[in-house]
Enzyme design. Structure first.
Site, PDB file in Angstrom:
ATOM      1  N   ASN A   7      45.928 105.674   9.441  1.00 33.05           N
ATOM      2  CA  ASN A   7      44.499 105.358   9.329  1.00 33.05           C
ATOM      3  C   ASN A   7      44.171 105.037   7.864  1.00 33.05           C
ATOM      4  OD1 ASN A   7      41.674 105.844   8.789  1.00 33.05           O
ATOM      5  ND2 ASN A   7      41.517 106.615  10.863  1.00 33.05           N
ATOM      6  N   HIS A  10      40.264 105.692   4.384  1.00 33.35           N
ATOM      7  CA  HIS A  10      39.982 106.306   3.075  1.00 33.35           C
ATOM      8  C   HIS A  10      40.219 105.359   1.905  1.00 33.35           C
ATOM      9  CE1 HIS A  10      38.946 110.051   4.859  1.00 33.35           C
ATOM     10  NE2 HIS A  10      40.047 110.015   5.581  1.00 33.35           N
ATOM     11  N   HIS A  43      38.522 102.777  11.554  1.00 28.66           N
ATOM     12  CA  HIS A  43      37.288 103.105  12.263  1.00 28.66           C
ATOM     13  C   HIS A  43      36.158 102.255  11.676  1.00 28.66           C
ATOM     14  CE1 HIS A  43      34.409 106.624  13.608  1.00 28.66           C
ATOM     15  NE2 HIS A  43      33.977 105.440  13.995  1.00 28.66           N
ATOM     16  N   ARG A  45      32.639 102.007  11.474  1.00 29.25           N
ATOM     17  CA  ARG A  45      31.474 102.834  11.803  1.00 29.25           C
ATOM     18  C   ARG A  45      30.217 101.972  11.866  1.00 29.25           C
ATOM     19  NH1 ARG A  45      32.684 108.622  10.926  1.00 29.25           N
ATOM     20  NH2 ARG A  45      30.501 108.934  11.443  1.00 29.25           N
ATOM     21  N   ARG A  49      30.174 102.557   6.480  1.00 32.49           N
ATOM     22  CA  ARG A  49      30.300 103.312   5.231  1.00 32.49           C
ATOM     23  C   ARG A  49      31.663 103.127   4.549  1.00 32.49           C
ATOM     24  NH1 ARG A  49      30.967 109.547   7.270  1.00 32.49           N
ATOM     25  NH2 ARG A  49      29.009 109.166   8.310  1.00 32.49           N
ATOM     26  N   GLU A  69      39.131 102.146  16.054  1.00 41.27           N
ATOM     27  CA  GLU A  69      38.274 103.256  16.494  1.00 41.27           C
ATOM     28  C   GLU A  69      36.824 102.797  16.397  1.00 41.27           C
ATOM     29  OE1 GLU A  69      38.888 106.658  14.066  1.00 41.27           O
ATOM     30  OE2 GLU A  69      40.999 106.800  14.550  1.00 41.27           O
ATOM     31  N   THR A 100      34.847 112.386  11.976  1.00 39.23           N
ATOM     32  CA  THR A 100      34.565 112.539  13.405  1.00 39.23           C
ATOM     33  C   THR A 100      34.654 114.013  13.813  1.00 39.23           C
ATOM     34  OG1 THR A 100      35.714 110.435  13.612  1.00 39.23           O
ATOM     35  CG2 THR A 100      35.094 111.545  15.655  1.00 39.23           C
ATOM     36  N   GLU A 150      43.418 110.280  23.259  1.00 38.44           N
ATOM     37  CA  GLU A 150      43.900 110.812  21.987  1.00 38.44           C
ATOM     38  C   GLU A 150      43.374 112.242  21.898  1.00 38.44           C
ATOM     39  OE1 GLU A 150      43.338 108.509  18.385  1.00 38.44           O
ATOM     40  OE2 GLU A 150      43.427 110.333  17.165  1.00 38.44           O
ATOM     41  N   HIS A 194      43.882 113.882  14.003  1.00 38.64           N
ATOM     42  CA  HIS A 194      42.777 114.460  13.233  1.00 38.64           C
ATOM     43  C   HIS A 194      43.218 115.746  12.534  1.00 38.64           C
ATOM     44  CE1 HIS A 194      38.806 115.236  11.728  1.00 38.64           C
ATOM     45  NE2 HIS A 194      38.462 114.036  12.161  1.00 38.64           N
ATOM     46  N   PHE A 217      43.981 111.076   6.366  1.00 35.85           N
ATOM     47  CA  PHE A 217      43.659 111.778   5.128  1.00 35.85           C
ATOM     48  C   PHE A 217      44.889 112.331   4.396  1.00 35.85           C
ATOM     49  CE2 PHE A 217      41.963 115.305   2.600  1.00 35.85           C
ATOM     50  CZ  PHE A 217      41.001 114.625   1.881  1.00 35.85           C
TER      51      PHE A 217
END
Ligand code: PXP
Length: 240
Positions: A7, A10, A43, A45, A49, A69, A100, A150, A194, A217
């Site tokens: 992912n 970030h 993702h 959003r 953001r 996502e 999330t 998931e 996650h 992350f």
């Protein structure tokens, strides 16, 4: 072999913090793939953001195996049908959350989700539902005709941060294992993600039937010190 989806949200978070043109999520995707990532996750959003529309168009152009996502909204559905990623993972979204929180409540929102799942599948986009490891959510996901679920590993991850192996950790792990078994029996393909890091991913990677882990992350944080290619390769090594 369990696949690894990296992912890259970030990277975009850092870029947007300064409203600059760098660091570039597409360059990050290239590095992650060079390090052995099997696919890229981002993702988009509703408040944009971090990841922007142009990032998703760029990933599509790169022909990466993309898991988009998104919240189950009309705007996002229209976007996904235009982009046609390999897979869409439907997630809940709250404006004020840092990340999330919790899985999508499939039981409560079945009627709203049904046409969205069907439209995506009709467009040959695989549909994954991000759910808590709860029996009723998994049963509802199968009834909805999703391809994947998931499993939300957030509660497990939180429990794993407690140094000593607590009863909470064992319970959360057992929940995930049971949920994965139930999902496989119902014909669902199972991903998880996650809060996974280089330590707590070990047990998760041992759960039977898991297809892919989606991790952001921990890999991006590690990449600050060793680079994204190496950070991705290290995570692949742990999952193996
Ligand atoms: N899977 C889903 C559905 C997510 O929403 C996120 C966070 O964006 C992740 C996986 C990755 O979580 P983390 O960044 O904690 O590894």
């Amino acid at each position: 072999m369990i696949k690894l989806g990296v992912n890259i949200d970030h990277i975009a978070t850092l870029r947007e913090a300064r409203k600059e043109s760098f660091p570039d999520p597409l360059a990050a995707a290239r590095e992650a793939l060079a390090g052995g990532a099997d696919g890229i996750v981002c993702h988009l959003r509703e408040d944009r953001r971090h990841i922007q529309d142009k990032d998703v168009y760029g990933l599509k152009k790169m022909k990466v195996r993309l898991d988009l996502e998104m919240a189950p909204t009309a705007e996002m559905l229209a976007f996904a049908l235009k982009i046609k990623p390999e897979m869409v993972t439907l997630v809940p979204e709250k404006r004020v959350e840092i990340t999330t929180e919790g899985g999508l409540d499939i039981v409560k929102y079945t009627r709203k989700l049904k046409p969205i799942v069907h439209s995506l599948r009709r467009a040959r986009i695989k549909v994954s539902l991000f759910v808590d490891p709860e029996e009723k959510q998994i049963a509802a996901s199968a009834a909805l005709g999703a391809d994947f679920i998931e499993l939300h590993t957030g509660r497990y991850a939180q429990a794993s941060y407690v140094k000593a192996r607590s009863a909470g950790f064992n319970k959360e792990f057992a929940n995930l294992k049971k949920a994965a078994g139930q999902a496989v029996k119902l014909g669902l393909l199972v991903n998880a993600g996650h809060g996974l890091d280089y330590q707590n991913v070990r047990e998760i990677a041992g759960i039977d039937g898991l297809k892919e882990l989606n991790i952001g992350f921990a890999i991006i944080a590690r990449a600050m010190f060793v680079g994204l290619k190496k950070a991705t390769a290290e995570m692949k090594g742990v999952i193996k």
